[in-house]
Design a protein around this motif. Structure first.
Motif, PDB file in Angstrom:
ATOM      1  N   LEU A   1       0.982  -1.206  -0.011  1.00  0.00           N
ATOM      2  CA  LEU A   1       0.068  -0.075  -0.030  1.00  0.00           C
ATOM      3  C   LEU A   1       0.747   1.017  -0.007  1.00  0.00           C
ATOM      4  N   GLN A   2       1.911   1.102   0.556  1.00  0.00           N
ATOM      5  CA  GLN A   2       2.727   2.490   0.991  1.00  0.00           C
ATOM      6  C   GLN A   2       3.356   2.768  -0.695  1.00  0.00           C
ATOM      7  N   GLN A   3       3.719   1.809  -1.272  1.00  0.00           N
ATOM      8  CA  GLN A   3       4.301   2.013  -2.583  1.00  0.00           C
ATOM      9  C   GLN A   3       3.228   2.833  -3.818  1.00  0.00           C
ATOM     10  N   PHE A   4       2.015   1.845  -3.463  1.00  0.00           N
ATOM     11  CA  PHE A   4       0.953   2.307  -4.291  1.00  0.00           C
ATOM     12  C   PHE A   4       0.517   3.886  -4.033  1.00  0.00           C
ATOM     13  N   GLU A   5       0.391   4.195  -2.582  1.00  0.00           N
ATOM     14  CA  GLU A   5      -0.266   5.472  -2.148  1.00  0.00           C
ATOM     15  C   GLU A   5       0.760   6.562  -2.864  1.00  0.00           C
ATOM     16  N   GLU A   6       1.993   6.415  -2.618  1.00  0.00           N
ATOM     17  CA  GLU A   6       3.058   7.524  -2.802  1.00  0.00           C
ATOM     18  C   GLU A   6       3.201   7.721  -4.391  1.00  0.00           C
ATOM     19  N   ARG A   7       2.879   6.853  -5.151  1.00  0.00           N
ATOM     20  CA  ARG A   7       2.908   7.196  -6.590  1.00  0.00           C
ATOM     21  C   ARG A   7       1.681   7.783  -7.270  1.00  0.00           C
ATOM     22  N   HIS A   8       0.530   7.923  -6.312  1.00  0.00           N
ATOM     23  CA  HIS A   8      -0.529   8.687  -6.778  1.00  0.00           C
ATOM     24  C   HIS A   8      -0.446   9.918  -7.607  1.00  0.00           C
ATOM     25  N   LYS A   9      -1.278  10.199  -8.643  1.00  0.00           N
ATOM     26  CA  LYS A   9      -0.939  11.804  -9.230  1.00  0.00           C
ATOM     27  C   LYS A   9      -1.025  12.730  -8.567  1.00  0.00           C
ATOM     28  N   SER A  10      -1.757  12.898  -7.240  1.00  0.00           N
ATOM     29  CA  SER A  10      -1.799  13.963  -6.290  1.00  0.00           C
ATOM     30  C   SER A  10      -0.270  13.945  -5.443  1.00  0.00           C
ATOM     31  N   ASN A  11       0.164  12.786  -5.456  1.00  0.00           N
ATOM     32  CA  ASN A  11       1.407  12.889  -4.569  1.00  0.00           C
ATOM     33  C   ASN A  11       2.715  13.014  -5.282  1.00  0.00           C
ATOM     34  N   LEU A  12       2.600  13.031  -6.767  1.00  0.00           N
ATOM     35  CA  LEU A  12       3.624  13.177  -7.754  1.00  0.00           C
ATOM     36  C   LEU A  12       4.816  14.033  -7.434  1.00  0.00           C
ATOM     37  N   PRO A  13       4.518  15.279  -7.008  1.00  0.00           N
ATOM     38  CA  PRO A  13       5.573  16.322  -6.631  1.00  0.00           C
ATOM     39  C   PRO A  13       6.499  15.834  -5.674  1.00  0.00           C
ATOM     40  N   GLU A  14       5.784  15.091  -4.606  1.00  0.00           N
ATOM     41  CA  GLU A  14       6.617  14.819  -3.417  1.00  0.00           C
ATOM     42  C   GLU A  14       7.439  13.564  -3.918  1.00  0.00           C
ATOM     43  N   TYR A  15       7.003  12.699  -4.688  1.00  0.00           N
ATOM     44  CA  TYR A  15       7.287  11.365  -5.223  1.00  0.00           C
ATOM     45  C   TYR A  15       8.740  11.918  -5.853  1.00  0.00           C
ATOM     46  N   GLY A  16       8.672  12.856  -6.691  1.00  0.00           N
ATOM     47  CA  GLY A  16       9.760  13.383  -7.552  1.00  0.00           C
ATOM     48  C   GLY A  16      10.934  14.042  -6.914  1.00  0.00           C
ATOM     49  N   LYS A  17      10.680  14.602  -5.615  1.00  0.00           N
ATOM     50  CA  LYS A  17      11.645  15.142  -4.715  1.00  0.00           C
ATOM     51  C   LYS A  17      12.230  13.918  -4.075  1.00  0.00           C
ATOM     52  N   LYS A  18      11.623  13.022  -3.480  1.00  0.00           N
ATOM     53  CA  LYS A  18      12.105  11.836  -2.528  1.00  0.00           C
ATOM     54  C   LYS A  18      13.008  10.932  -3.758  1.00  0.00           C
ATOM     55  N   TYR A  19      12.667  10.731  -4.767  1.00  0.00           N
ATOM     56  CA  TYR A  19      13.371   9.831  -5.811  1.00  0.00           C
ATOM     57  C   TYR A  19      14.237  10.467  -6.819  1.00  0.00           C
ATOM     58  N   ASN A  20      14.236  11.752  -6.634  1.00  0.00           N
ATOM     59  CA  ASN A  20      15.192  12.564  -7.618  1.00  0.00           C
ATOM     60  C   ASN A  20      14.874  12.476  -9.027  1.00  0.00           C
ATOM     61  N   VAL A  21      13.674  12.515  -9.506  1.00  0.00           N
ATOM     62  CA  VAL A  21      12.925  12.463 -10.741  1.00  0.00           C
ATOM     63  C   VAL A  21      12.372  13.712 -11.084  1.00  0.00           C
ATOM     64  N   LYS A  22      12.353  13.821 -12.342  1.00  0.00           N
ATOM     65  CA  LYS A  22      11.731  15.378 -12.753  1.00  0.00           C
ATOM     66  C   LYS A  22      10.336  15.034 -12.955  1.00  0.00           C
ATOM     67  N   VAL A  23       9.308  15.901 -12.640  1.00  0.00           N
ATOM     68  CA  VAL A  23       7.885  15.615 -12.789  1.00  0.00           C
ATOM     69  C   VAL A  23       7.486  16.980 -12.796  1.00  0.00           C
ATOM     70  N   PRO A  24       6.251  17.326 -13.532  1.00  0.00           N
ATOM     71  CA  PRO A  24       5.570  18.339 -13.617  1.00  0.00           C
ATOM     72  C   PRO A  24       5.080  18.710 -12.517  1.00  0.00           C
ATOM     73  N   TYR A  25       5.044  20.197 -12.254  1.00  0.00           N
ATOM     74  CA  TYR A  25       4.410  20.695 -10.958  1.00  0.00           C
ATOM     75  C   TYR A  25       2.945  20.391 -11.151  1.00  0.00           C
ATOM     76  N   SER A  26       2.142  20.046 -10.008  1.00  0.00           N
ATOM     77  CA  SER A  26       0.824  19.475  -9.820  1.00  0.00           C
ATOM     78  C   SER A  26       0.324  19.783  -8.401  1.00  0.00           C
ATOM     79  N   GLU A  27      -1.127  19.895  -8.377  1.00  0.00           N
ATOM     80  CA  GLU A  27      -1.776  20.212  -7.225  1.00  0.00           C
ATOM     81  C   GLU A  27      -3.123  19.424  -7.231  1.00  0.00           C
ATOM     82  N   PRO A  28      -3.670  18.904  -6.415  1.00  0.00           N
ATOM     83  CA  PRO A  28      -4.972  18.075  -6.291  1.00  0.00           C
ATOM     84  C   PRO A  28      -5.880  19.537  -5.900  1.00  0.00           C
ATOM     85  N   ILE A  29      -7.032  19.218  -6.290  1.00  0.00           N
ATOM     86  CA  ILE A  29      -8.347  20.041  -5.924  1.00  0.00           C
ATOM     87  C   ILE A  29      -9.721  19.313  -5.876  1.00  0.00           C
TER      88      ILE A  29
END
Length: 348
Positions: A119-147
Motif C-alpha cells: 500500500l505504501q508504494q501504491f499510495e506514494e505514486r498517486h498523481k496527487s502525490n507526484l511532486p513529493e515523489y519526484g523530490k524523494k526519488y530525484n525524478v523530474k515531474v511536472p508541477y501539480s496540485e490536487p483540488i
C-alpha cells in the motif's frame, strides 16, 4: 520440461476503444513456454468482449464493482475460488488495486496469491502525490496540485500557466486552455471517477512509455520502452513501436531500485525538445499494450505469475527494437443465449 499448471483469475476484459489490459495479459500467458494456464475471467459488465473470447478465456464470472467495498468482493471471490481453485489473481484496473491489496492476507489464507506493490508504494505514486515523489526519488515531474472544487482551482490558478492538464485520480486526462475548460473537465471527470482532481503543469514534448516488472527487492526483471505512433481522442495508444533508449531504461531502473517496486508498472513520460525526461504518471499494473513487450521478447505476464507463485526468475537482458503494434477493431459474433446466461447467472 513439463509446464507448470496454474489457474489464473484476472480482470480487464473490456477490449474496446479504451481497452483494459486483461486480454493482452491473457495472450501473454497463452504464449508461455513455462505455464499451462486455465484462465478465469472477472467481468463487471455484460458486454465486455473478453467474456465471449472462449479461445482465450476458459470461464468468466461477474464480480461486484470495487466501489461496493471489500466484503462483497471477497464473498464473490470465495464462491469463484470454491468452483475453480484459483491460484493467482491479477487485478488489471487501477480502481481495483486498493480493494485487492486490503484483501491480500485473506486471499493468501484462501490459497490465492497476488504480486502487487504494498500500500505504501501504491499510495506514494498517486498523481496527487507526484511532486513529493519526484523530490524523494530525484525524478523530474511536472508541477501539480490536487483540488476538490472549482473554488480550489481559483485559489491556485496563478501558480500555473495555460494550458494545464486536468486528470482524474484513476483515469482520464484532458488539456484545458482556459478556466472554462478546466470547469468542464473537472465536472466530467469528477462525475465519473470522484475526487480529488489533479491539475498538472503541461510539459510540451513527445509522449513515451515504459512497461516494466519489479521483483520487490529493487531488481528490474524486465523493461521495454515504447513510443506511441497513433493516439486516440481518449489519449490511448492505438499503435506503438519499441525503442532503443538507454535514458528511459536508466530512469526505470532508478525508480524500481529506489522504491523496491513489486509487480508490473507503466511509466508515462514526456521527452522535451532538450531531451529531458519528465515522469507524468506511474500506472501500478501492466498496461493494455503489454503484448508488445511479449512480442519483443519479454513475456511480462508470464513472469508476473511465476513471481506470484514464488518462483525465481532471471531478469530479461534484451528485447527486439523496432517491433510495432497496431490495434484494430474486430466484429466478434456471439450467441444471444451466451449473453443471456451471463446476464442472468453471472457466469459463462
Amino acid at each position: 520440461m513439463e509446464k507448470i499448471k496454474v489457474t489464473v483469475a484476472l480482470s480487464g476484459l473490456n477490449n474496446i476503444d479504451s481497452p483494459g489490459p486483461g486480454v493482452p495479459v491473457i495472450r501473454g500467458l497463452r504464449d508461455s513456454e513455462l505455464l499451462d494456464v486455465r484462465v478465469i475471467g472477472l467481468a463487471y459488465e455484460n458486454l465486455e468482449p473478453g467474456i465471449y473470447m472462449h479461445d482465450l478465456v476458459d470461464k468468466t464470472y461477474k464480480v461486484p464493482y470495487p466501489s461496493d467495498g471489500v466484503e462483497p468482493f471477497l464473498d464473490r471471490i470465495r464462491y469463484i475460488h470454491f468452483q475453480e481453485q484459483i491460484q493467482v489473481l491479477i487485478p488489471n484496473f487501477d480502481s481495483e488495486l486498493f480493494t485487492v491489496m486490503k484483501s491480500e492476507r485473506v486471499l493468501q489464507e484462501m490459497g490465492i496469491r497476488t504480486f502487487l506493490p504494498p500500500l505504501q508504494q501504491f499510495e506514494e505514486r498517486h498523481k496527487s502525490n507526484l511532486p513529493e515523489y519526484g523530490k524523494k526519488y530525484n525524478v523530474k515531474v511536472p508541477y501539480s496540485e490536487p483540488i476538490t472544487s472549482l473554488h480550489d482551482w481559483r485559489e491556485i490558478e496563478k501558480k500555473f500557466d495555460y494550458p494545464v492538464v486536468v486528470k482524474g485520480k484513476f483515469y482520464d486526462a484532458h488539456i484545458a486552455y482556459d478556466r472554462e475548460q478546466v470547469a468542464i473537465f473537472f465536472n466530467k471527470i469528477a462525475a465519473k471517477w470522484g475526487l480529488p482532481i489533479v491539475i498538472q503543469e503541461f510539459v510540451k514534448g513527445t509522449e513515451v512509455n515504459v512497461v516494466a516488472m519489479g521483483d520487490g527487492r529493487g531488481n528490474t526483471v524486465g523493461a521495454v520502452p515504447m513510443r506511441k505512433t497513433y493516439i486516440t481522442d481518449k489519449g490511448k495508444a492505438w499503435g506503438g513501436i519499441t525503442l532503443k533508449d538507454p535514458a528511459m531504461l536508466e530512469l526505470t531502473h532508478q525508480v524500481i531500485s529506489q522504491t523496491k517496486w513489486r509487480g508490473g508498472m507503466e511509466l508515462e513520460l514526456i521527452r522535451t525538445a532538450k531531451q529531458e525526461l519528465y515522469l507524468i504518471e506511474i500506472n501500478p499494473r501492466l498496461p493494455a499494450w503489454v503484448y508488445l513487450a511479449v512480442a519483443a521478447g519479454q513475456n511480462l505476464p508470464e513472469v508476473l505469475v511465476l513471481l506470484a507463485l514464488g518462483k525465481e526468475v532471471k531478469p530479461f537482458e534484451d528485447y527486439e527494437v523496432g517491433k510495432l503494434f497496431i490495434r484494430y477493431s474486430y466484429d466478434m459474433i456471439c450467441d444471444l443465449k451466451a449473453f443471456e446466461q451471463f446476464s442472468t447467472r453471472g457466469e459463462l
